[in-house]
Scaffold this active site. Structure first.
Site, PDB file in Angstrom:
ATOM      1  N   LEU A  70       0.939  -1.628  -0.271  1.00  0.00           N
ATOM      2  CA  LEU A  70      -0.125  -0.295   0.208  1.00  0.00           C
ATOM      3  C   LEU A  70       1.035   1.164   0.292  1.00  0.00           C
ATOM      4  O   LEU A  70       1.923   1.246   0.974  1.00  0.00           O
ATOM      5  CB  LEU A  70      -1.095   0.110   1.649  1.00  0.00           C
ATOM      6  CG  LEU A  70      -2.492  -0.609   1.533  1.00  0.00           C
ATOM      7  CD1 LEU A  70      -2.829  -1.069   2.457  1.00  0.00           C
ATOM      8  CD2 LEU A  70      -3.157  -0.537   0.359  1.00  0.00           C
ATOM      9  N   ASP A  71       0.912   2.598  -0.690  1.00  0.00           N
ATOM     10  CA  ASP A  71       1.316   3.710  -0.600  1.00  0.00           C
ATOM     11  C   ASP A  71       1.432   4.011   0.490  1.00  0.00           C
ATOM     12  O   ASP A  71       0.659   3.671   1.237  1.00  0.00           O
ATOM     13  CB  ASP A  71       0.865   4.671  -1.632  1.00  0.00           C
ATOM     14  CG  ASP A  71       0.841   3.743  -2.944  1.00  0.00           C
ATOM     15  OD1 ASP A  71       1.796   3.583  -3.849  1.00  0.00           O
ATOM     16  OD2 ASP A  71       0.006   4.681  -3.858  1.00  0.00           O
ATOM     17  N   PRO A  72       2.396   4.589   0.808  1.00  0.00           N
ATOM     18  CA  PRO A  72       2.499   5.307   2.447  1.00  0.00           C
ATOM     19  C   PRO A  72       1.235   6.143   1.956  1.00  0.00           C
ATOM     20  O   PRO A  72       1.411   6.857   3.935  1.00  0.00           O
ATOM     21  CB  PRO A  72       4.077   6.055   2.138  1.00  0.00           C
ATOM     22  CG  PRO A  72       4.227   5.252   1.214  1.00  0.00           C
ATOM     23  CD  PRO A  72       3.411   5.096   0.433  1.00  0.00           C
TER      24      PRO A  72
END
Length: 341
Positions: A70-72
Site C-alpha cells: 500500500l502506498d505510504p
C-alpha cells in the site's frame, strides 16, 4: 587562556570505553515461530514494509511477509503473514481488492495524488449523471498505463526513483478489471470532491483510475485519500492498528492472529486420514474420486490441521504448497492440541 593538554593514546582509548560503559545494555529480541495472519489497519505515512517490520518486532516473529504494498499515503487493510501463512501470501496478493477513494476534480498533479505539484487547473462543471457515466466508462475490463510514481520495478529500480530524477521510463499498458464503482458521496454544491468505492482486480492503480475519470469529465482529477477496505474475503472490520497491538500485553498479541487458512477461506476443503495425510506431506500424488478442482485446502484428521494447498486433475490430488511437519505441529501447539500425525 586555558592551556590545552595533549590527549595520550591511553586517554583516547579510555574515552570511548567509558562512553560504552555508560550506555544501557541493548536487549536482544528473542524471535520465535509464530503462525497466522494479522489483519493490520495501516496508518498513513508508513510504508508497507515499515508496518510489517513493526508488527514482526511486536510479535517477536521469526518469519513474516506482507501480501502486496500500500502506498505510504494510503491507509487500511494490509494482511501480514507469519510463519506457515507466508506460504499462502500469493493467494491474497492475487485476489480482488476493494478501496474507498476520495477524488479532487479540477486539478491534475505530477504524482496523481495530493503529494505532487499541481500541473493544471480546469473548471469543474458536470452533474451527477455525467459522473455516473464517467464511472461506468471505466468499469469492466480496461487497460491502464502504470504511473511513473509507483513501486513498479525497471532494471531493479522503482519507477518513482526515476521519476524523482526527472527520467521517464517507457511502460506497457496492463489489463485490469474494475468490477464496480459506487458513488458514496458527491454533491452538486461542492462538485470538486467525490468519494467512491471501487472493487477491482489485483494490480489496479486507483490513482490512474481517478485521473481517467477526471479526464472523461473534462476537468481532470487527482487522488486525495485512499483506504483499502478488503482483500479477497478479508475485510477491514476485523483489522487492528499498530497502536492497539503495541498497547496490549505481549502475551495477548498473538491472539490477534487469524489462522493461516484464513487466506484460503474461499477454496473447497479436503480432509485426509492420518496415513493419507503423512503421504500427502511428502508430496506424493494421491488418487481421489473428487472432481477436478483448481484450488483446494487440505487438512489432516481431527483436529483438522492444515497441511497445505493442492489441486485435483484427472482423479489425482496434487500438492501445490506444503507445510513442513514442524509447521503443522506448530499450528497444533498454538491450539493446545495433541499431535495427530
Amino acid at each position: 587562556m586555558t592551556e590545552l593538554q595533549p590527549v595520550t593514546s591511553t586517554d583516547a582509548a579510555a574515552a570511548p570505553a567509558a562512553a560504552r560503559a555508560s550506555r544501557p545494555a541493548r536487549v536482544k529480541i528473542v524471535r520465535r515461530p509464530v503462525h497466522g495472519v494479522l489483519l493490520l489497519d495501516k496508518p498513513p505515512g508508513l510504508s508497507s514494509n515499515d508496518a510489517l517490520q513493526k508488527a514482526k518486532w511486536l510479535l517477536r516473529a521469526e518469519k513474516a511477509g506482507h501480501t502486496g504494498t500500500l502506498d505510504p499515503l494510503a491507509t487500511g487493510l494490509l494482511p501480514l503473514c507469519f510463519g506457515a501463512a507466508t506460504k499462502f501470501a500469493q493467494v491474497s496478493l492475487d485476489s480482488d481488492k476493494a478501496y474507498r477513494a476520495t477524488l479532487r476534480f479540477g486539478q491534475t498533479t505530477r504524482t496523481g495524488d495530493a503529494e505532487g505539484d499541481v500541473l493544471q487547473e480546469r473548471p469543474v462543471a458536470f452533474n451527477r449523471d455525467a459522473l455516473e457515466a464517467a464511472c461506468a466508462r471505466w468499469t469492466g475490463a480496461i487497460k491502464q498505463l502504470p504511473p511513473m510514481y509507483s513501486a513498479l520495478k525497471h532494471n531493479g529500480k522503482a519507477l518513482y526513483e526515476y521519476a524523482r530524477d526527472g527520467v521517464e521510463i517507457e511502460r506497457a499498458e496492463r489489463d485490469v478489471t474494475i468490477h464496480t464503482i459506487a458513488i458514496v458521496d458527491w454533491h452538486h454544491e461542492n462538485p470538486e470532491t467525490a468519494t467512491i468505492d471501487v472493487r477491482c482486480s489485483k494490480g489496479t492503480y486507483i490513482r490512474t483510475l481517478a485521473e481517467s475519470i477526471g479526464e472523461t469529465l473534462g476537468c481532470g482529477a487527482h487522488l486525495t485519500g485512499l483506504r483499502r477496505t478488503a482483500s479477497g474475503p478479508l475485510t477491514l472490520d476485523r483489522a487492528i492498528t499498530l497502536e492497539a497491538l503495541e498497547a496490549m500485553p505481549e502475551a495477548e498479541r498473538e491472539s490477534c492472529l487469524a489462522a493461516p487458512d484464513t487466506l484460503l477461506a474461499e477454496w473447497p476443503a479436503v480432509r485426509l486420514d492420518a496415513n493419507e495425510a503423512a503421504r500427502f506431506l511428502t508430496g506424493l500424488r494421491r488418487r481421489t474420486s473428487e472432481p477436478d478442482c483448481a484450488h483446494l485446502r487440505v487438512y489432516g484428521p481431527e483436529p483438522h490441521a492444515l497441511l497445505g494447498s493442492a489441486h485435483i486433475t484427472a482423479g489425482e490430488l496434487i500438492a501445490d504448497r506444503l507445510l513442513s511437519p514442524t509447521e503443522v505441529q506448530g499450528l497444533l501447539n498454538e491450539l493446545n492440541l495433541p499431535r495427530t500425525l
